[in-house]
Design a protein around this motif. Sequence first.
Motif, PDB file in Angstrom:
ATOM      1  N   SER A   5       0.720  -1.270  -0.457  1.00 47.15           N
ATOM      2  CA  SER A   5       0.153   0.137   0.377  1.00 47.15           C
ATOM      3  C   SER A   5       0.982   1.095   0.417  1.00 47.15           C
ATOM      4  CB  SER A   5      -0.841   0.047   1.324  1.00 47.15           C
ATOM      5  OG  SER A   5      -1.620  -0.948   1.039  1.00 47.15           O
TER       6      SER A   5
ATOM      7  N   VAL B 130      -4.686   6.119  -0.972  1.00 47.34           N
ATOM      8  CA  VAL B 130      -4.046   4.852  -1.015  1.00 47.34           C
ATOM      9  C   VAL B 130      -4.010   4.248  -1.751  1.00 47.34           C
ATOM     10  CG1 VAL B 130      -3.490   3.168   1.129  1.00 47.34           C
ATOM     11  CG2 VAL B 130      -3.900   4.796   1.704  1.00 47.34           C
TER      12      VAL B 130
ATOM     13  N   ARG C 175      -3.788   0.547  -3.449  1.00 42.69           N
ATOM     14  CA  ARG C 175      -3.107  -1.229  -3.130  1.00 42.69           C
ATOM     15  C   ARG C 175      -2.758  -2.002  -4.277  1.00 42.69           C
ATOM     16  NH1 ARG C 175      -6.576   1.003  -0.185  1.00 42.69           N
ATOM     17  NH2 ARG C 175      -6.152   1.046   2.832  1.00 42.69           N
TER      18      ARG C 175
END
Length: 242
Positions: free
Chosen positions: A136, A159, A161
């Motif tokens: 992440s 964020v 990922r």
Amino acid sequence: MHVVIMAGGRGVRLRPYTSTLPKPLVPIGDSYAILEIILHQLAAHGCSRVTLAINHLGSLIRAFVGDGSRFGLTVDYLEERTPLSTIGPLFGMRDRLPEQFLVMNGDVLTDLDYADLLAVHSRSGAPLTVATYRRSVKIDFGVLEAEGDKIVSFAEKPVLRYRVSMGVYGLSRRAIADYPEGLCFGFDELVLDLLRQGEPPASYDFEGFWLDIGRPEDYDEANSRFGEVESILLPAGVLAPT
């Protein structure tokens, strides 16, 4: 189980630590070299033979590992006269490889089950199986997308990922059968070639501990965390040198 460890890189990103030592021999936790941990792990997972592809300061690796007997392994060497990247060294040793084998970088700290990776790869029928890890990354800015002079989407400090390669692969010999010896050839090029050929690699998703020792900050993290992860990285019975 035969494992080829790529240990010939110059470790440029990890300077100054690699000015006098090859990256696989930099010490972790003041007790072990990275390569030493890997070899103990491979022996514990049933590996019998290891080939070390060496170049930069390769004589130090030879002196440290020897024939592998102190790890319970048979170790031989492939010395690159010129850098061949992360897959190229395999083209000169095809006749020494079994049909299914593992390839890994010599700077990886993980508690991955190498034997299970090879077993899953062998059952899959895929030419290549890549051990992958979820990462992440927080973006510290507002991220927008524009079409022409119009903003069409916006996310504040998102964020991201995604799964990354761990630097450990299950490989079938047929995947490297058609490349000439001496070709400088990287893992990325192999993946792209396989995709073009309609032979997609398989993914082996891993959720345990993994740290790639590529940059000084990674090396510092490995040393700071070694006390908490030593018991999962080292097989039972392996004692720190005195």
